[in-house]
Design an enzyme around this catalytic site. Structure first.
Site, PDB file in Angstrom:
ATOM      1  N   CYS A 160       0.854  -1.186   0.000  1.00 35.07           N
ATOM      2  CA  CYS A 160       0.000   0.000   0.000  1.00 35.07           C
ATOM      3  C   CYS A 160       0.892   1.238   0.000  1.00 35.07           C
ATOM      4  CB  CYS A 160      -0.892   0.013   1.236  1.00 35.07           C
ATOM      5  SG  CYS A 160      -2.050  -1.368   1.297  1.00 35.07           S
ATOM      6  N   TYR A 219      12.066  -4.612  -5.828  1.00 36.13           N
ATOM      7  CA  TYR A 219      10.855  -4.598  -6.657  1.00 36.13           C
ATOM      8  C   TYR A 219       9.851  -3.512  -6.332  1.00 36.13           C
ATOM      9  CZ  TYR A 219       6.355  -6.280  -8.503  1.00 36.13           C
ATOM     10  OH  TYR A 219       5.145  -6.375  -9.123  1.00 36.13           O
ATOM     11  N   GLY A 269      -0.162   0.136  -5.097  1.00 39.04           N
ATOM     12  CA  GLY A 269      -1.491  -0.444  -4.915  1.00 39.04           C
ATOM     13  C   GLY A 269      -2.456   0.063  -5.954  1.00 39.04           C
ATOM     14  N   ASN A 328      -0.041   1.138   5.905  1.00 38.47           N
ATOM     15  CA  ASN A 328       0.739   0.318   4.991  1.00 38.47           C
ATOM     16  C   ASN A 328       1.476  -0.721   5.813  1.00 38.47           C
ATOM     17  OD1 ASN A 328       2.400  -0.767   2.989  1.00 38.47           O
ATOM     18  ND2 ASN A 328       3.891   0.872   3.142  1.00 38.47           N
ATOM     19  N   GLY A 329       1.205  -1.998   5.533  1.00 38.74           N
ATOM     20  CA  GLY A 329       1.872  -3.062   6.264  1.00 38.74           C
ATOM     21  C   GLY A 329       0.914  -4.176   6.604  1.00 38.74           C
TER      22      GLY A 329
END
Length: 483
Positions: free
Chosen positions: A12, A254, A39, A113-114
């Site tokens: 995210c 990535y 995302g 985020n996570g």
């Protein structure tokens, strides 16, 4: 229901801005565009004028959710935004963020985020005490922990909550008069602070989102740090001692955009170094180096530079396909890949091709790409991967397969080479990878997906599988009944 392409799924992305003069909704919109790679399932923006918090969110890309209509509040001075890829909780509109809640201390909105490793356990305990959850995402655990706290200030409520949760969490939290950023003690996910020339403060997952909204990088939020931004400026609170830092190495392989700098390390420089390391380790020789766009491109140019072999665009990506889906037949699966990637025959025909990609998860996609190149006339195909073999799943915010579905967990490198149909295959070594992030302490990185060494244990794994998915099934049933 369609299943998604067997590839590492993006994280995210979160964003926040505090300003007394600039258009915070527009700045957040631009910031989310820059974070779209993290995302593509849903997007949302929350903003406040100091009295009311308004939220607009929905399924799809940032441009699809907002179009030409951003949320509007006269004299809005704070905003937070979120782009989501589902890791915990299905891809449903109810799970889109930011989350907004009214509680005894006022109102707040939160973006996360996570992935929490003990979210299901905490959720069960809260539900046993009467808490009602509106979503199936672990992010809502934070909202309820903050709301139920007996602490007087929002700062103390948040600090109390982060002592309970474990795992990966970067947060932007907005009250009627404060913008707050939080990064977990391990620093799994990135979060940085910036400032615009007009004096606005900005929080963002990556530095690329600062620049597009006109802000300049100030510093990274440290692992185990909370920053509070209000009319008095920026205040910092530390809730960990700086031990056990374990930043996700896949941010550099990535996830992050190449033009971002995370914790002082250029993502582009790291990927370029990975390509050079691949050339030295593999010793592969060929006529041309190509990449699997886009995440493999920087490493491919590094390989070409080190090996002295020309780099060329051997695969063209269709920019108008947001996601690829797995279809029920082999013919349909191959057609889906052809829609997304097209080989350039003049580049690969009759050539010995070195193909660089970032990872192999299940191997099915790599096999399809090798077949595309074979059909385009490639004489030899040598595959180089800028990550070590992925043998274990991630519990910190990446949607990965269970271990038995990871090809490197069940096959040797030679067996994987045979499975994907390549003439040769080389994964970067773990030691070689560690050397590719020279601005960082390699001992402060998380390599769990390569070596099963998890910095934070997955406590929810102790629950039965039925316990972990019952909420998802309930949500699907409600949707099917039109609730």
């Amino acid at each position: 229901m369609y299943l998604k392409e067997p590839k590492w799924k993006e994280e995210c992305g979160i964003y926040g801005v505090y300003s007394g003069t600039e258009p915070v909704a527009e700045m957040t919109y631009l910031g989310l565009f820059a974070l779209q790679h993290r995302g593509q399932e849903s997007a949302g923006i929350a903003l406040t004028d100091g009295y009311w918090i308004d939220v607009k969110k929905g399924m799809g890309l940032v441009s699809e959710v907002f179009g030409a209509h951003l949320p509007q509040l006269d004299n809005a001075k704070i905003a937070i935004g979120h782009v989501r890829y589902a890791t915990t909780g299905f891809s449903l509109a109810a799970n889109a963020q930011p989350l907004r809640v009214n509680y005894a201390g006022g109102a707040l909105a939160l973006a996360h985020n996570g992935d929490l490793t003990n979210a299901a356990i905490i959720r069960r305990e809260l539900e046993d005490r009467g808490t009602v959850f509106q979503t199936t995402i672990d992010s809502e655990v934070f909202v309820h922990l903050i709301a139920r706290s007996q602490c007087r200030t929002i700062e103390d409520r948040i600090l109390e909550a982060v002592k309970v949760v474990r795992g990966a969490f970067c947060l932007t939290i907005m009250t009627e008069n404060k913008l707050i950023g939080v990064r977990d003690p391990q620093g799994f996910r990135p979060l940085c602070l910036g400032r615009s020339p007009e004096g606005s403060w900005v929080l963002a997952s990556e530095t690329c989102a600062l620049e597009v909204s006109g802000a300049e990088f100030v510093r990274d939020i440290a692992p185990g740090e909370m920053v509070v931004i209000d009319g008095e400026g920026v205040r910092s609170f530390r809730f960990s001692n700086g031990e056990g830092i374990a930043t996700c190495i896949f941010e550099y392989i990535y996830f992050a955009r190449p033009d971002s700098i995370i914790d002082g390390q250029s993502v582009h420089a790291a990927r370029f170094a990975m390509g050079r390391m691949l050339a030295r380790e593999s010793g592969f020789r060929g006529d041309v180096v190509i990449s699997v766009p886009d995440s493999g491109t920087t490493a491919a140019t590094g390989f070409a530079y080190e090996a002295g072999i020309p780099f060329a665009e051997g695969l063209i990506k269709n920019r108008y396909i947001a996601r690829t889906f797995i279809q029920p037949t082999q013919q349909q699966r191959d057609a889906a890949v052809k829609l997304k990637l097209s080989p350039v025959r003049s580049v690969v025909a009759g050539k010995s091709v070195i193909m660089v990609d970032d990872s192999i998860v299940r191997g099915t996609t790599s096999g399809k790409i090798v077949r595309l190149l074979r059909n385009a006339g490639a004489r030899e195909i040598h595959v180089c991967i800028s990550s070590p073999p992925i043998t274990d799943p991630c519990y910190y915010g990446i949607d990965t397969s269970v271990r038995k579905e990871l090809i490197s967990a069940t096959k040797t490198v030679e067996e994987i080479r045979d499975f994907i149909g390549a003439d040769s295959l080389h994964f970067i070594s773990l030691e070689g990878l560690r050397q590719c992030v020279p601005a960082l302490n390699p001992d402060h990185m998380c390599y769990a997906c390569f070596n099963n060494d998890y910095p934070v244990p997955e406590e929810d794994a102790e629950l039965d599988e039925d316990d972990k998915i019952i909420l998802e099934r309930r949500r699907i049933a409600q949707r099917e009944r039109g609730l």
